[in-house]
Write a protein that holds these residues in place. Structure first.
Motif, PDB file in Angstrom:
ATOM      1  N   LEU A 491       0.898  -1.393   0.026  1.00 45.19           N
ATOM      2  CA  LEU A 491       0.141   0.049  -0.156  1.00 45.19           C
ATOM      3  C   LEU A 491       0.897   1.207   0.020  1.00 45.19           C
ATOM      4  O   LEU A 491       0.527   2.360  -0.775  1.00 45.19           O
ATOM      5  CB  LEU A 491      -1.015   0.009   1.180  1.00 45.19           C
ATOM      6  CG  LEU A 491      -1.865  -1.152   1.200  1.00 45.19           C
ATOM      7  CD1 LEU A 491      -2.761  -0.836   2.416  1.00 45.19           C
ATOM      8  CD2 LEU A 491      -2.947  -1.234  -0.045  1.00 45.19           C
ATOM      9  N   GLU A 492       2.038   1.341   0.795  1.00 43.59           N
ATOM     10  CA  GLU A 492       2.669   2.517   0.869  1.00 43.59           C
ATOM     11  C   GLU A 492       4.177   1.936   1.589  1.00 43.59           C
ATOM     12  O   GLU A 492       4.089   1.297   2.229  1.00 43.59           O
ATOM     13  CB  GLU A 492       2.054   3.635   1.620  1.00 43.59           C
ATOM     14  CG  GLU A 492       3.005   4.902   1.609  1.00 43.59           C
ATOM     15  CD  GLU A 492       2.147   6.071   2.105  1.00 43.59           C
ATOM     16  OE1 GLU A 492       2.766   7.085   2.574  1.00 43.59           O
ATOM     17  OE2 GLU A 492       0.785   5.858   2.499  1.00 43.59           O
ATOM     18  N   ARG A 494       8.018   3.881   2.912  1.00 46.42           N
ATOM     19  CA  ARG A 494       8.654   5.182   3.224  1.00 46.42           C
ATOM     20  C   ARG A 494      10.186   4.677   3.284  1.00 46.42           C
ATOM     21  O   ARG A 494      10.388   3.549   4.090  1.00 46.42           O
ATOM     22  CB  ARG A 494       8.379   5.677   4.349  1.00 46.42           C
ATOM     23  CG  ARG A 494       6.762   6.327   4.558  1.00 46.42           C
ATOM     24  CD  ARG A 494       6.634   7.696   3.824  1.00 46.42           C
ATOM     25  NE  ARG A 494       5.435   8.128   4.004  1.00 46.42           N
ATOM     26  CZ  ARG A 494       4.988   8.837   5.022  1.00 46.42           C
ATOM     27  NH1 ARG A 494       5.807   9.024   6.012  1.00 46.42           N
ATOM     28  NH2 ARG A 494       3.644   9.350   5.173  1.00 46.42           N
ATOM     29  N   ALA A 502       7.022  -0.145   5.453  1.00 44.63           N
ATOM     30  CA  ALA A 502       5.830  -0.414   4.468  1.00 44.63           C
ATOM     31  C   ALA A 502       4.567  -0.926   5.105  1.00 44.63           C
ATOM     32  O   ALA A 502       4.727  -1.449   6.051  1.00 44.63           O
ATOM     33  CB  ALA A 502       6.390  -1.452   3.382  1.00 44.63           C
ATOM     34  N   ASP A 576       8.588   7.230  10.619  1.00 44.46           N
ATOM     35  CA  ASP A 576       7.677   6.692   9.504  1.00 44.46           C
ATOM     36  C   ASP A 576       6.653   5.895  10.168  1.00 44.46           C
ATOM     37  O   ASP A 576       5.573   5.684   9.473  1.00 44.46           O
ATOM     38  CB  ASP A 576       8.692   6.338   8.406  1.00 44.46           C
ATOM     39  CG  ASP A 576       9.298   7.213   7.710  1.00 44.46           C
ATOM     40  OD1 ASP A 576       9.049   8.274   7.638  1.00 44.46           O
ATOM     41  OD2 ASP A 576      10.509   6.879   7.108  1.00 44.46           O
ATOM     42  N   LEU A 580       2.520   6.293   9.068  1.00 44.40           N
ATOM     43  CA  LEU A 580       2.072   5.206   8.473  1.00 44.40           C
ATOM     44  C   LEU A 580       0.844   4.673   9.324  1.00 44.40           C
ATOM     45  O   LEU A 580      -0.285   4.371   9.017  1.00 44.40           O
ATOM     46  CB  LEU A 580       2.833   4.307   8.085  1.00 44.40           C
ATOM     47  CG  LEU A 580       3.950   4.891   6.725  1.00 44.40           C
ATOM     48  CD1 LEU A 580       4.740   3.645   6.380  1.00 44.40           C
ATOM     49  CD2 LEU A 580       2.873   5.416   5.768  1.00 44.40           C
ATOM     50  N   ARG A 583      -2.083   6.753   9.550  1.00 44.49           N
ATOM     51  CA  ARG A 583      -2.852   6.945   8.468  1.00 44.49           C
ATOM     52  C   ARG A 583      -3.756   5.705   7.927  1.00 44.49           C
ATOM     53  O   ARG A 583      -4.824   5.741   7.684  1.00 44.49           O
ATOM     54  CB  ARG A 583      -1.925   6.931   7.047  1.00 44.49           C
ATOM     55  CG  ARG A 583      -2.552   6.980   5.608  1.00 44.49           C
ATOM     56  CD  ARG A 583      -1.554   7.442   4.704  1.00 44.49           C
ATOM     57  NE  ARG A 583      -0.942   8.918   4.810  1.00 44.49           N
ATOM     58  CZ  ARG A 583      -0.084   9.297   3.746  1.00 44.49           C
ATOM     59  NH1 ARG A 583       0.367   8.838   2.830  1.00 44.49           N
ATOM     60  NH2 ARG A 583       0.406  10.473   4.122  1.00 44.49           N
ATOM     61  N   TYR A 584      -3.248   4.515   8.267  1.00 45.66           N
ATOM     62  CA  TYR A 584      -3.756   3.230   7.962  1.00 45.66           C
ATOM     63  C   TYR A 584      -4.456   2.544   9.155  1.00 45.66           C
ATOM     64  O   TYR A 584      -5.302   1.651   8.974  1.00 45.66           O
ATOM     65  CB  TYR A 584      -2.754   2.339   7.088  1.00 45.66           C
ATOM     66  CG  TYR A 584      -2.188   2.771   6.135  1.00 45.66           C
ATOM     67  CD1 TYR A 584      -2.970   2.411   4.740  1.00 45.66           C
ATOM     68  CD2 TYR A 584      -1.087   3.554   5.764  1.00 45.66           C
ATOM     69  CE1 TYR A 584      -2.886   2.788   3.681  1.00 45.66           C
ATOM     70  CE2 TYR A 584      -0.618   3.982   4.631  1.00 45.66           C
ATOM     71  CZ  TYR A 584      -1.323   3.755   3.610  1.00 45.66           C
ATOM     72  OH  TYR A 584      -0.944   4.278   2.226  1.00 45.66           O
TER      73      TYR A 584
END
Length: 898
Positions: A491-492, A494, A502, A576, A580, A583-584
């Motif tokens: 998904l993302e 850094r 991740a 990070d 993250l 965010r998730y």
């Protein structure tokens, strides 16, 4: 004449041997300094950068200063001896200053950390400069001063200095190997430090003795054989001082930047223990040393310097550009390296991979800088001044390169593009050099020079074309996913100075990975992660201020907000991860990222606890895998002492331990160290997963018996407040007594009353981090099937031995409980054992264990419990098992995906 040359050669061999040992001792000292300051300043990337910059600045200043003054030194070898004395004195001074700095650092941190984090970083750099720069300043002068002794004619500069430089670097490589595999396990870090200082003192005494001998004072033989130049003859092209300085800086910049990036590259596929990093560093340093020897060999062949440098720079650039593709193929697409291999096999696999991927490019990189001394032979400076000036610029470039790679390139370009960009930078230099570097035909020190052929520009042009086509690494993935077998998608991601973070979706669940193979947490283990907060908070009578060391997904820390707390502080090393997770994982974290009671710190939790002055009612340590680099410090005696100092009166500390990553030896070391600080220690199971368990060591400074009524009342209020049937653990039908808290089923025993079980285990301290070394080996032995984690029958046996050593009837922690309530402890162990029996297909054995648990808890239970009820209990146990299977898988993934 032959005898005289033999005498000279003997003196040179002796000095080269001393310089080899000098590199050895310097690297050991550097390793100890970096580690000690990481404990003081924290294990963040910023703190490590400040420490490294301070050390390198001292080296650069020493190289420049002693290089400039070397021409005025009448006896260079004696000056070298005095420089080693300076290293010893400054190293001893570090021992005197460091404790004073440690005592004052907490005050600085408390006043500066939050209002001015930038100022705090500046303070760390200043403190590191004061502690490290004096010794580094003397170290930086050793090569220029020895060069002034060794090189008596400019024509020998390119032939002898690279050899001296290479010997010193080879010594540093052996020092790195010893500092990881040999010295600290045998002597501890303090003993290793004193040994390195003693060795430096021995080098000083030997050099001083040599300086008084006639063999060390005669001129180098190269003076008689120096090439004679006929006035007016046309000779090779030469490089201006500006170009020499620029290439020296560029060489240092690219080499250290690549070391950072390559280390990060290997971190994606390694165990990531202290041993793994040491192997990579040793290969890197040995290849640099080999490059220096090649540079000396090239200098002896008197090839024209500018075209030779063009070839070297282009070759290095192409070798560097090849490393991502070669690494990706060698690891089968970022697969775990050495999966299933024992300790020796793992080290061989790692060493071979490092040699195959890094040795070639690093060797060519290692030729470039030493070969500059060959290009500088026609300069006007003295040998020592020329060596010192170029070495200082190379060191400054190294500082800039390491900082740029860690804090700019990774974030801006990512790992693969950063390596490609550095390769392009190395191609740009020969492109300019081939067209503009040489002086036009003129006279330099009485010699005419000519420009190199314009055709040399073709090599870098072809290199750029390859870099943008066949060697383009930007298309390679950074995180390994398995879309077919595990329905996994990225998904993302850094990429930053501290790690590659991740967020991965696997089916319906989300997880956070660090460095590709280490999973911090997942939504599939939601309930189990919440328990890691609920259990410690339920065991405290009235928790108001709570500290979490480690955050992961935030699910555990968020669970604390269901309790009547006033403040929750969470320290997570990777910024990070915080971003993250916010965010998730916001829907799973119970308001952690919005609640005003919460304070999230992107900080080393150990560092924050030791430096800040706040106290807490409950401190919770996350599941730290002991073999992972740096994690042993979170199980050390000094860390536990810092935690004890931060507990409010009546407070408790709960340290969770992943037994699915720990042998009995490692748990014994952790528990022995824990009980050395906390006199009152109880052990709690975190689940009923005998094949993938976690336990919590719960420590208090003062004994405090369990209040069952208060615990039951708080658990019921928590259950009602969260709307969950099981905020603190599952209910079991074997608990008919409404006054018995279900949490008692998880109680494993009183370690504080059973210290005899731990007497034979060593302490884990900062000076002797035994866990750091033993856990890494145990992880590989387990992977090869030679040892087992503390799970299954061995764990059940340990629980039984603990209850035998500290019987339930005499346990002061259970003093306020009635006899039937105490029976819940043995019943919990029977339920745990029943789970294992059922897993192994022994349904009859599982039913028998459940029957015994029922009889222990129910006073009016029949001698033979109802078979139908036992079947229901067994089915309930199986249902709970099935619900926890995914959480167990998530834990196991923390080891490796391979």
């Amino acid at each position: 004449m032959s005898q005289m040359r033999d005498i000279r050669r003997g003196a040179m061999v002796a000095v080269f041997g001393l310089f080899f040992l000098s590199g050895f001792s310097a690297l050991v000292l550097q390793v100890v300094w970096m580690r000690e300051l990481s404990l003081l300043f924290g294990a963040t990337a910023q703190a490590a950068a400040a420490t490294l910059a301070a050390f390198f600045l001292g080296l650069a200043a020493g190289s420049a200063y002693w290089g400039r003054h070397s021409r005025r030194i009448a006896r260079p070898l004696r000056a070298y001896a005095l420089l080693e004395v300076g290293v010893v004195a400054a190293g001893l001074g570090y021992f005197l200053l460091a404790p004073a700095f440690t005592a004052q650092y907490g005050t600085l941190y408390s006043h500066v950390a939050e209002p001015a984090p930038g100022l705090l970083q500046a303070i760390k750099l200043l403190l590191a400069l004061v502690l490290l720069s004096p010794a580094a300043f003397f170290m930086g002068g050793t090569l220029p001063v020895l060069s002034a002794w060794l090189v008596r004619h400019p024509a020998a500069l390119g032939r002898l200095v690279p050899l001296l430089y290479g010997v010193n670097t080879a010594g540093a490589a052996i020092g790195a190997l010893s500092a990881a595999f040999l010295l600290p396990p045998l002597l501890g870090y303090d003993g290793s430090y004193l040994l390195a200082l003693t060795l430096a003192g021995g080098i000083a005494l030997t050099a001083w003795w040599l300086s008084g001998r006639r063999s060390a004072q005669v001129l180098d033989p190269v003076q008689e054989s120096a090439p004679r130049v006929t006035p007016g003859a046309v000779t090779e092209a030469v490089l201006s001082q500006a170009w020499l300085r620029g290439l020296a800086f560029l060489s240092g910049f690219v080499a250290l930047a690549l070391e950072v990036l390559w280390t990060r590259m290997f971190a994606q596929v390694l165990q990531n223990s202290v041993y793994s990093y040491a192997v990579i560093l040793v290969v890197f340093l040995l290849a640099l040393a080999a490059g220096s020897f090649v540079a000396g060999w090239l200098a002896r062949h008197r090839l024209p310097a500018p075209p030779t440098l063009v070839v070297l720079l282009c070759t290095a650039a192409l070798f560097v550009a090849l490393t991502p593709q070669l690494f990706f193929r060698l690891t089968d697409g970022l697969g775990y390296l050495g999966a299933g291999q024992d300790w020796g096999g793992y080290l061989r696999s790692l060493g071979w991979a490092a040699v195959v991927v890094l040795a070639g490019p690093t060797l060519v990189l290692g030729v470039v800088f030493p070969y500059l001394w060959r290009a500088a032979e026609v300069g006007a400076r003295s040998p020592g001044e020329q060596v010192g000036g170029l070495l200082a610029l190379n060191t400054l470039g190294a500082i800039a390169g390491s900082l740029a790679a860690g804090f700019l390139l990774l974030e801006w370009l990512g790992l693969w593009r950063s390596i490609q960009w550095l390769a392009g930078l190395y191609l740009a230099a020969p492109a300019l050099l081939a067209t503009r570097a040489a002086a036009p035909p003129a006279r330099v020190r009485g010699r005419r020079v000519q420009a190199p052929a314009p055709t040399m520009v073709l090599a870098p042009v072809l290199g750029f074309l390859l870099l943008l086509s066949a060697l383009d690494a930007g298309r390679l993935p950074v995180v390994r996913t398995d879309p077919l077998r595990r329905a996994e998608s990225l998904l993302e991601v850094r990429e930053g100075g501290a790690g590659t973070v991740a967020v991965v979706r696997r089916g319906e669940h989300l997880g956070i990975k660090v460095d590709n193979h280490y999973t911090l947490g997942s939504t599939r283990g939601h309930g189990l992660q919440q328990r890691q907060a609920h259990f410690p908070l339920l065991l405290h009578p009235a928790p108001k201020r709570v500290f979490f060391l480690g955050m992961g997904t935030g699910i555990t820390a968020g669970a604390a907000l269901a309790h009547p707390v006033e403040e929750v502080v969470v320290a997570e090393l990777l910024g990070d991860v915080i971003e993250l997770a916010a965010r998730y994982f916001r829907p799973y974290a119970n308001g952690l990222f919005e609640d005003p009671r919460v304070r999230l710190l992107a900080e080393d939790g150990r560092h924050h606890l030791s430096a800040a002055g706040a106290t807490y009612d409950v401190i919770v340590g996350d599941l730290f895998v002991p073999w992972k680099r740096g994690n042993a410090a979170l199980y050390s005696l000094e860390h536990f002492q810092h935690v004890a100092e931060r507990l409010a009166p009546g407070g408790l500390f709960a340290q969770w331990v992943p037994l699915y990553q720990v042998t009995e030896q490692e748990l014994g070391t952790i528990a022995r160290t824990f009980t050395e600080v906390f006199p009152d220690v109880t052990l709690w199971r975190g689940d009923f997963l005998p094949e993938g368990p976690i336990v919590a060591l719960v420590g208090r400074l003062h004994a405090q018996p369990l209040d069952a009524a208060a615990l039951l009342s708080r658990a019921q209020a928590l259950r009602a407040g969260t709307g969950s049937d099981d905020p603190g653990g599952p209910q079991h039908s074997v608990l008919p007594d409404p006054d018995t808290p279900p949490l008692l089923l998880y109680y494993a025993g009183n370690l504080g009353r059973a210290t005899g079980l731990l007497a034979d285990y060593p302490l884990n301290t900062d000076d002797r981090p035994r866990l750091q070394f033993s856990a890494a080996r145990a992880q590989r032995d387990e992977a090869a099937g030679r040892r087992g984690w503390l799970v299954g029958e061995p764990l059940i046996d340990l629980f039984r031995r603990l209850l035998a050593a500290a019987p339930i009837a005499d346990d002061p922690y259970l003093a306020h409980l009635g006899p039937k309530q105490r029976e819940a402890v043995s019943a919990g162990l029977d339920i745990f054992a029943a789970r294992l029996a059922d897993k192994r297909g022994d349904a009859a054995g599982a039913q028998a264990l459940l029957a015994r648990a029922t009889r222990a808890l129910a006073a009016d239970a029949p001698a033979e419990p109802d078979p139908a009820r036992l079947r229901r209990d067994l089915e309930a146990l199986r249902a709970e098992r099935d619900a926890a299977i995914e959480a167990l898988e998530q834990r196991i993934e923390r080891l490796q995906d391979g």
